[in-house]
Motif scaffolding. Structure first.
Motif, PDB file in Angstrom:
ATOM      1  N   UNK A  81       0.817  -1.217   0.000  1.00 50.62           N
ATOM      2  CA  UNK A  81       0.000   0.000   0.000  1.00 50.62           C
ATOM      3  C   UNK A  81       0.850   1.266   0.000  1.00 50.62           C
ATOM      4  N   UNK A  82       2.056   1.167   0.513  1.00 53.06           N
ATOM      5  CA  UNK A  82       2.929   2.337   0.576  1.00 53.06           C
ATOM      6  C   UNK A  82       3.408   2.782  -0.806  1.00 53.06           C
ATOM      7  N   UNK A  83       3.392   1.859  -1.775  1.00 52.38           N
ATOM      8  CA  UNK A  83       3.949   2.191  -3.092  1.00 52.38           C
ATOM      9  C   UNK A  83       2.971   2.012  -4.247  1.00 52.38           C
ATOM     10  N   UNK A  84       1.746   1.570  -3.948  1.00 48.16           N
ATOM     11  CA  UNK A  84       0.794   1.284  -5.024  1.00 48.16           C
ATOM     12  C   UNK A  84      -0.597   1.775  -4.655  1.00 48.16           C
ATOM     13  N   UNK A  85      -1.461   1.856  -5.652  1.00 39.47           N
ATOM     14  CA  UNK A  85      -2.860   2.158  -5.374  1.00 39.47           C
ATOM     15  C   UNK A  85      -3.468   0.947  -4.667  1.00 39.47           C
ATOM     16  N   UNK A  86      -4.585   1.099  -3.978  1.00 36.97           N
ATOM     17  CA  UNK A  86      -5.190  -0.048  -3.305  1.00 36.97           C
ATOM     18  C   UNK A  86      -5.494  -1.225  -4.236  1.00 36.97           C
ATOM     19  N   UNK A 130      -4.797  -8.002   7.340  1.00 34.95           N
ATOM     20  CA  UNK A 130      -4.058  -7.534   6.162  1.00 34.95           C
ATOM     21  C   UNK A 130      -5.015  -7.245   5.009  1.00 34.95           C
ATOM     22  N   UNK A 131      -5.981  -8.140   4.793  1.00 31.79           N
ATOM     23  CA  UNK A 131      -6.966  -7.920   3.735  1.00 31.79           C
ATOM     24  C   UNK A 131      -7.765  -6.653   4.029  1.00 31.79           C
ATOM     25  N   UNK A 132      -8.202  -6.508   5.281  1.00 30.84           N
ATOM     26  CA  UNK A 132      -9.008  -5.342   5.651  1.00 30.84           C
ATOM     27  C   UNK A 132      -8.237  -4.041   5.457  1.00 30.84           C
ATOM     28  N   UNK A 133      -6.943  -4.043   5.735  1.00 28.96           N
ATOM     29  CA  UNK A 133      -6.118  -2.849   5.540  1.00 28.96           C
ATOM     30  C   UNK A 133      -6.176  -2.393   4.084  1.00 28.96           C
ATOM     31  N   UNK A 134      -6.027  -3.344   3.167  1.00 28.99           N
ATOM     32  CA  UNK A 134      -6.065  -3.011   1.741  1.00 28.99           C
ATOM     33  C   UNK A 134      -7.471  -2.589   1.321  1.00 28.99           C
ATOM     34  N   UNK A 135      -8.479  -3.342   1.774  1.00 29.07           N
ATOM     35  CA  UNK A 135      -9.859  -2.993   1.411  1.00 29.07           C
ATOM     36  C   UNK A 135     -10.226  -1.601   1.919  1.00 29.07           C
ATOM     37  N   UNK A 136      -9.838  -1.294   3.155  1.00 29.52           N
ATOM     38  CA  UNK A 136     -10.159   0.014   3.738  1.00 29.52           C
ATOM     39  C   UNK A 136      -9.546   1.141   2.916  1.00 29.52           C
ATOM     40  N   UNK A 137      -8.294   0.949   2.483  1.00 29.39           N
ATOM     41  CA  UNK A 137      -7.638   1.974   1.656  1.00 29.39           C
ATOM     42  C   UNK A 137      -8.388   2.143   0.335  1.00 29.39           C
ATOM     43  N   UNK A 138      -8.840   1.039  -0.241  1.00 31.81           N
ATOM     44  CA  UNK A 138      -9.581   1.106  -1.499  1.00 31.81           C
ATOM     45  C   UNK A 138     -10.963   1.706  -1.339  1.00 31.81           C
ATOM     46  N   UNK A 139     -11.610   1.417  -0.217  1.00 35.31           N
ATOM     47  CA  UNK A 139     -12.914   2.034   0.041  1.00 35.31           C
ATOM     48  C   UNK A 139     -12.738   3.546   0.210  1.00 35.31           C
ATOM     49  N   UNK A 140     -11.660   3.913   0.881  1.00 37.85           N
ATOM     50  CA  UNK A 140     -11.393   5.323   1.161  1.00 37.85           C
ATOM     51  C   UNK A 140     -11.166   6.126  -0.125  1.00 37.85           C
ATOM     52  N   UNK A 141     -10.440   5.538  -1.086  1.00 37.91           N
ATOM     53  CA  UNK A 141     -10.204   6.292  -2.329  1.00 37.91           C
ATOM     54  C   UNK A 141     -11.229   5.973  -3.413  1.00 37.91           C
ATOM     55  N   UNK A 143     -11.816   3.109  -4.971  1.00 41.06           N
ATOM     56  CA  UNK A 143     -11.427   2.148  -6.012  1.00 41.06           C
ATOM     57  C   UNK A 143     -11.918   0.725  -5.733  1.00 41.06           C
ATOM     58  N   UNK A 144     -12.286   0.449  -4.480  1.00 37.06           N
ATOM     59  CA  UNK A 144     -12.746  -0.891  -4.109  1.00 37.06           C
ATOM     60  C   UNK A 144     -14.156  -0.795  -3.562  1.00 37.06           C
ATOM     61  N   UNK A 145     -14.967  -1.773  -3.919  1.00 32.28           N
ATOM     62  CA  UNK A 145     -16.367  -1.811  -3.491  1.00 32.28           C
ATOM     63  C   UNK A 145     -16.468  -1.661  -1.984  1.00 32.28           C
ATOM     64  N   UNK A 146     -17.508  -0.982  -1.538  1.00 28.11           N
ATOM     65  CA  UNK A 146     -17.663  -0.777  -0.095  1.00 28.11           C
ATOM     66  C   UNK A 146     -18.539  -1.839   0.556  1.00 28.11           C
ATOM     67  N   UNK A 147     -19.050  -2.786  -0.226  1.00 33.42           N
ATOM     68  CA  UNK A 147     -19.912  -3.823   0.347  1.00 33.42           C
ATOM     69  C   UNK A 147     -19.190  -5.143   0.582  1.00 33.42           C
ATOM     70  N   UNK A 148     -17.873  -5.174   0.419  1.00 37.21           N
ATOM     71  CA  UNK A 148     -17.092  -6.401   0.588  1.00 37.21           C
ATOM     72  C   UNK A 148     -16.277  -6.302   1.871  1.00 37.21           C
ATOM     73  N   UNK A 183     -13.710  -6.946  -7.255  1.00 38.52           N
ATOM     74  CA  UNK A 183     -13.629  -6.104  -6.061  1.00 38.52           C
ATOM     75  C   UNK A 183     -13.547  -4.611  -6.394  1.00 38.52           C
ATOM     76  N   UNK A 184     -13.283  -4.305  -7.640  1.00 37.31           N
ATOM     77  CA  UNK A 184     -13.207  -2.884  -8.034  1.00 37.31           C
ATOM     78  C   UNK A 184     -14.579  -2.234  -7.854  1.00 37.31           C
ATOM     79  N   UNK A 185     -14.561  -0.994  -7.424  1.00 36.78           N
ATOM     80  CA  UNK A 185     -15.808  -0.236  -7.309  1.00 36.78           C
ATOM     81  C   UNK A 185     -16.326   0.039  -8.716  1.00 36.78           C
ATOM     82  N   UNK A 186     -17.636  -0.049  -8.893  1.00 39.46           N
ATOM     83  CA  UNK A 186     -18.176   0.260 -10.222  1.00 39.46           C
ATOM     84  C   UNK A 186     -17.909   1.729 -10.565  1.00 39.46           C
ATOM     85  N   UNK A 187     -17.578   1.948 -11.814  1.00 34.43           N
ATOM     86  CA  UNK A 187     -17.343   3.327 -12.248  1.00 34.43           C
ATOM     87  C   UNK A 187     -18.677   4.021 -12.422  1.00 34.43           C
TER      88      UNK A 187
END
Length: 195
Positions: A81-86, A130-141, A143-148, A183-187
């Motif tokens: 997460x420090x070097x990549x998008x979620x 670890x999974x939740x850390x990545x999902x949370x970052x993706x929900x925050x920006x 890029x990742x669905x918020x229902x997973x 897992x990607x958020x719908x555009x």
């Protein structure tokens, strides 16, 4: 048995021996037949006494191999997460899950049911975190669905340890890519219309 790696502090030479033993045991797990401690000692370049000081039983060695893999998998999440998008971090983390699945399958096949169940129970928390850390970052920006939830992802990736090596090599990357896409958020529809 603790996945947290709660081992006492070792002298540098003892830590090097322990690491060499664990790396060798992980490699030898891939070979047919039972993992033999004397073969691990020989291939590691340490004496049997050294191996037994670190791992008094075959089960202790196998548990340590598994615990180290879990610890490395868990530690990879914040690093990625420090070097990549979620979404990129999730895809890269899933690549590591494939290697972890092989170790899990081989270790659990070599251990008695009660032992591997205990190991699995203790690893679910750190892996879920670890999974939740990545999902949370993706929900925050966005890029990742918020229902997973993390548990959903763990259920979906749990099948990896049931595949043999050939199938894991052939299907694993494709199936994990499908999971990342799912897992990607719908555009937003407006973004699609602008194309």
């Amino acid at each position: 048995m603790s996945v947290s790696g709660g081992q006492p502090s070792l002298r540098p030479d003892a830590q090097r021996n322990r690491n060499r033993i664990l790396t060798t045991a992980r490699e030898l797990l891939r070979e047919p037949g039972d993992l033999r401690l004397n073969a691990v000692a020989r291939a590691s370049g340490v004496g049997q006494g050294t191996l037994y000081r670190h791992f008094p039983t075959r089960e202790a060695l196998l548990a340590a191999v598994y615990e180290r893999d879990v610890a490395e998998l868990v530690a990879a999440a914040p690093d990625l997460l420090a070097t990549r998008t979620p979404v990129e971090a999730l895809a890269a983390w899933f690549e590591r899950v494939g290697a972890y699945a092989r170790v899990k399958r081989d270790v659990f096949a070599a251990l008695e049911a009660a032992t591997w169940r205990d190991l699995a129970d203790h690893s679910l928390g750190p892996i879920g975190d670890a999974v939740e850390l990545i999902l949370r970052a993706g929900r925050s920006d966005g890029s990742i669905r918020d229902d997973v939830q993390a548990r959903d992802v763990i259920v979906l990736i749990s099948w990896l340890s049931r595949l043999d090596d050939d199938e894991l090599d052939a299907r694993g990357p494709v199936l994990l890519a499908v999971l990342v896409d799912g897992l990607r958020a719908p555009r937003p529809t407006s973004a699609v219309a602008e194309r």
